[in-house]
Design a protein around this motif. Structure first.
Motif, PDB file in Angstrom:
ATOM      1  N   GLN A 199     -59.625  43.245  95.035  1.00 40.17           N
ATOM      2  CA  GLN A 199     -59.439  41.823  95.305  1.00 40.17           C
ATOM      3  C   GLN A 199     -58.547  41.579  96.521  1.00 40.17           C
ATOM      4  O   GLN A 199     -58.646  40.552  97.170  1.00 40.17           O
ATOM      5  N   TYR A 200     -57.662  42.528  96.835  1.00 41.10           N
ATOM      6  CA  TYR A 200     -56.827  42.389  98.036  1.00 41.10           C
ATOM      7  C   TYR A 200     -57.679  42.370  99.296  1.00 41.10           C
ATOM      8  O   TYR A 200     -57.273  41.874 100.325  1.00 41.10           O
ATOM      9  N   PHE A 201     -58.851  42.992  99.194  1.00 39.17           N
ATOM     10  CA  PHE A 201     -59.651  43.188 100.408  1.00 39.17           C
ATOM     11  C   PHE A 201     -60.941  42.380 100.417  1.00 39.17           C
ATOM     12  O   PHE A 201     -61.437  42.024 101.472  1.00 39.17           O
ATOM     13  N   ASP A 202     -61.502  42.138  99.238  1.00 38.32           N
ATOM     14  CA  ASP A 202     -62.793  41.453  99.191  1.00 38.32           C
ATOM     15  C   ASP A 202     -62.963  40.812  97.810  1.00 38.32           C
ATOM     16  O   ASP A 202     -63.077  41.515  96.805  1.00 38.32           O
ATOM     17  N   LYS A 203     -63.017  39.489  97.801  1.00 39.61           N
ATOM     18  CA  LYS A 203     -63.109  38.770  96.521  1.00 39.61           C
ATOM     19  C   LYS A 203     -64.472  38.937  95.856  1.00 39.61           C
ATOM     20  O   LYS A 203     -64.653  38.605  94.692  1.00 39.61           O
ATOM     21  N   LYS A 514     -49.257  40.113 102.204  1.00 43.16           N
ATOM     22  CA  LYS A 514     -50.088  41.080 101.482  1.00 43.16           C
ATOM     23  C   LYS A 514     -50.201  42.446 102.186  1.00 43.16           C
ATOM     24  O   LYS A 514     -49.923  43.486 101.583  1.00 43.16           O
ATOM     25  N   ASP A 515     -50.571  42.414 103.453  1.00 43.52           N
ATOM     26  CA  ASP A 515     -50.766  43.679 104.169  1.00 43.52           C
ATOM     27  C   ASP A 515     -49.501  44.514 104.223  1.00 43.52           C
ATOM     28  O   ASP A 515     -49.524  45.729 104.040  1.00 43.52           O
ATOM     29  N   GLU A 516     -48.385  43.802 104.462  1.00 44.53           N
ATOM     30  CA  GLU A 516     -47.124  44.527 104.550  1.00 44.53           C
ATOM     31  C   GLU A 516     -46.765  45.121 103.182  1.00 44.53           C
ATOM     32  O   GLU A 516     -46.313  46.269 103.088  1.00 44.53           O
ATOM     33  N   ALA A 517     -47.006  44.341 102.149  1.00 44.64           N
ATOM     34  CA  ALA A 517     -46.729  44.822 100.788  1.00 44.64           C
ATOM     35  C   ALA A 517     -47.545  46.078 100.498  1.00 44.64           C
ATOM     36  O   ALA A 517     -47.045  47.061  99.941  1.00 44.64           O
ATOM     37  N   ILE A 518     -48.809  46.052 100.904  1.00 48.19           N
ATOM     38  CA  ILE A 518     -49.678  47.217 100.670  1.00 48.19           C
ATOM     39  C   ILE A 518     -49.174  48.417 101.479  1.00 48.19           C
ATOM     40  O   ILE A 518     -49.011  49.524 100.955  1.00 48.19           O
TER      41      ILE A 518
END
Ligand code: ADP
Ligand code: MG
Length: 728
Positions: A199-203, A514-518
């Motif tokens: 879900q982070y990348f594609d719903k 989000k990206d930084e968290a990942i």
């Protein structure tokens, strides 16, 4: 004269390749013709029933009785067109093999007539007389019987005259008694955990399937020679036998032309496999003489595993038609390579994305790295669980010997991925990252090439290697039910993905992008799991030392490897992920120990019998020949005979040494076996078999092999290894 051995050799030399009839000139014409496929269902089922089945396949919904009756009736109609007269629930008890109980469609009705009948109840549930399948005490504890129930995610098929229905095997109290149930649950767990991370990348991702592409290695032995070797017949491996002068050192078998009898056998089982919808595509010689490999296109894991079990069964049956026996054992011949079953594994989405394939841009590559790094971390945290999942008496001989991966679990990633992970580890800044930092990182992430150069320079010594767009778990044994290793792998990855999601969400909740968290979370995982990564030579002693320094386990035998199954953390993991309860895990532990003990017990008995009934009498016979000879020499040459017959006298003495040796060692083995058999506790009993009984196998073999060299070839009763491996 040892007639049995020489008769067998003559038989082999006279054999010709068997003729194989092709059903059609194109495989695509007969592919899956014996399978109750989706297409066949659409044709045979009323539309409502079809929808209902598809929903139980895709969403796991229950089939109601009315629908089950319709499906059963259509399945029967279809099976009758294929010439089937019986049906069976086909399941995977914990013995490791598959099991079936056949019932007839035939059903007498009034007026002396009969019909072919098959109803929903027969499809959905059946009660095999299951009391003799291993259950690790579950059924005794709960005083319940077991039943089998249809697994609609794996299609029914017809073999010969029987409709086979893939089923799960459950105790009435609900505990799993087979390999399929935990696999299905682990696949469900990884589906859910991976969808959440996706879900982070594609719903649009709502389903993630684990794929499995197995490569099956095996040996072929002529049936006449096989029948003259009680050890191979009883245990699947040669317990005695002097190394042949030529083994595999010339590497002249690997990818060489396939011997014509073997090729005829392959053609025929491939035809059968293709008819059953098993997409076999590859066949070739392996490294050792008479060793081969077969591999299909990869499929969804549950289906791929059913197909592997089915193929092993078909291979054994077809081999008989070609006067061969298939040896699936992990180590049939001590001095040669063993057989493995590489499990190629990946995760793919309903949107058609392979999550372990590098993408085209920074975003898809971040997704790729997410799944890659989480897999590595899962292996790091749970290496022992993975090790336990491949433990077996047979695989103990293979791991760590002749070109097989060591018992130490490690992960190989290749230079490009390693470089990328090093970059992430160093360049994800502590504290808040500037937009420039992020852009730079993303740019380099975007540079992972889609087809990696490492693809071919893969490390064959690694038990768990990344090979460009999938991982290859190479330590799995050739007889194994892949469900075992695939349950372990998918459940540990599921658990890791779940934790990853929780941590990243936690970071996002604290205001991180989000990206930084990942990226931050990946950096943490890369650091934590570094010790499991190993790019060097897994066969060397250096690695054993280095692994020890890193604190990695090196569990060399099955009893030590299995212990992790009943550790508190393991039980919690399997229970929390909804895959196996504590009771189920404990039962499995018992069963595996029991399997191990029985295997070693049979080997030890067989070896004792061979020593006593074959080797010792043959040695004495040859001694008598020599004694007669020496006596004659004395008659002729008088006191000069001692010198003239020095060779005969020396051989007589040497034979006596090894005769006494083999007798002494096999008696010591027997006495250790008796002691071990008195132990009630399975863990202790397995350890006794491993540490007290097993060491004598090598000792008995040593004396037997010495005698084989000393004794006249004409008297030796057992086909020699050179004959088993090179006679065609
Ligand atoms: P080899 O390892 O013999 O050199 P390949 O690397 O081409 O051969 O493929 C080995 C196996 O990997 C094949 O059986 C193939 O089906 C399987 N495989 C390829 N892609 C995947 C995937 N995404 N998931 C699982 N298995 C895969
Ligand atoms: Mg491979």
């Amino acid at each position: 004269m040892s007639t049995f051995r020489f008769k067998a050799l003559e038989d082999v030399l006279e054999r010709k390749p068997k003729h194989v009839e092709f059903p059609s000139d194109r495989a695509s014409n007969y592919y899956a013709t014996n399978v109750f496929t989706e297409e066949v269902m659409r044709e045979y089922l009323p539309s409502e029933a079809y929808k209902s089945v598809m929903s139980s396949i895709n969403k796991g919904t229950r089939l109601d009785r009315e629908m089950a009756n319709q499906v059963a009736s259509s399945m029967k109609d279809w099976a009758l067109t294929k010439g089937a007269s019986h049906y069976t629930h086909w399941f995977q008890p914990l013995t490791g093999a598959t099991a079936e109980k056949h019932d007839s469609f035939f059903s007498p009705i009034s007026g002396g007539r009969a019909i072919e009948k098959f109803e929903g109840d027969n499809l959905v549930q059946q009660e095999p007389d299951a009391s003799s399948f291993p259950n690790g005490g579950i059924r005794n504890t709960f005083e319940a019987r077991g039943y089998t129930a249809w697994d609609p995610t794996s299609p029914a098929f017809v073999i010969g005259k029987t409709l086979c229905i893939p089923t799960v095997f459950i105790a009435y109290t609900g505990e799993a008694l087979d390999f399929k149930i935990p696999l299905l649950k682990a696949l469900h767990a990884v589906d859910k955990a991976a969808v959440d991370v996706c879900q982070y990348f594609d719903k649009n991702v709502n389903k993630v399937s684990a794929s499995l592409g197995w490569e099956q290695e095996y040996f072929l032995i002529d049936k006449a020679l096989y029948n003259a070797r009680p050890d191979i017949m009883m245990t699947g491996r040669a317990l005695v036998g002097h190394n042949p002068a030529k083994g595999q050192q010339l590497d002249d078998h690997y990818f060489g032309s396939i011997p014509s009898r073997a090729e005829a056998f392959m053609r025929e089982y491939e035809i059968e496999a293709l008819k059953l919808g098993i997409p076999v595509t590859t066949r070739h010689n392996e490294v050792a003489p008479n060793q081969f490999e077969c591999a299909p296109m990869f499929e969804e894991t549950n289906l791929a595993n059913d197909h592997n079990l089915l193929l092993m069964d078909i291979m054994e049956k077809i081999a008989r038609k070609h006067d061969f026996r298939v040896l699936l054992h992990e180590k049939p011949f001590g001095s040669l390579n063993g057989s493995g079953k590489h499990n190629n594994w990946s995760l793919s989405t309903n949107t058609g994305v392979n999550l372990l394939a590098p993408g085209k841009n920074p975003k898809t590559n971040l997704r790729f790295l997410t799944f890659l790094v989480n897999t590595v971390k899962a292996i790091y945290d749970n290496a022992d669980i993975l090790r336990a999942s491949i433990a077996s008496a047979g695989n103990d001989h293979r791991l760590g010997a002749n070109e097989a991966p060591p018992a130490i679990i490690s992960v190989f990633l290749g230079s490009q991925i390693t470089e990328m992970l090093d970059k992430l580890e160093k360049n994800v800044k502590a504290g808040k990252m500037t937009p420039e930092d992020k852009t730079e990182l993303k740019l380099s992430i975007g540079k992972i090439p889609q087809i990696m150069l490492d693809n071919t320079d893969r490390n064959r010594t690694s038990p768990f290697a990344f090979t460009g767009n999938k991982f290859e778990f190479r330590a799995v044994g050739s007889t194994a039910n892949c469900a075992h290793s695939m349950t372990a792998l998918n459940v540990i990855v599921a658990k890791q993905l779940k934790e990853f999601k929780k941590s990243v969400d936690g970071r996002i909740d604290k205001g991180m992008k989000k990206d930084e968290a990942i990226l931050k979370e990946l950096q943490k995982l890369i650091k934590e799991s570094k010790d499991i990564r190993f790019e060097g030579n897994g066969y060397g002693d250096e690695w054993v030392k280095e692994a020890k320094r890193r604190g990695l386990s090196n569990l060399k035998d099955t009893p030590s490897a299995l212990k992790v199954m009943v550790k508190k953390e393991t039980k919690k993991l399997f229970n929390d992920m909804g895959v196996l309860s504590h009771v189920e895990l404990e039962a499995r532990y018992e069963i595996e120990l029991e399997n191990y003990i029985l295997k070693l017990q049979i080997e030890s008995r067989t070896l004792g019998d061979i020593a006593q009934n074959h080797i010792i009498p043959t040695a004495i016979k040859y001694q008598n020949v020599l004694i007669e000879n020496v006596k004659g020499m004395k008659d002729i040459f008088g006191k000069d005979a001692a010198k003239l017959a020095a060779t005969q006298l020396q051989i007589l003495k040497d034979i006596s040494v090894h005769l006494n040796g083999i007798k002494e060692k096999s008696e010591a083995m027997l006495s250790e076996r008796k002691k071990a058999n008195k132990i009630d506790d399975s863990e202790k009993k397995a350890a006794a078999y491993c540490n007290e009984v097993k060491p004598y196998f090598e000792e008995v073999k040593y004396h037997s092999d010495k005698l084989e060299i000393l004794i006249d070839d004409e008297l030796w009763p057992l086909p020699k290894l050179r004959e088993l491996l090179f006679t065609r």
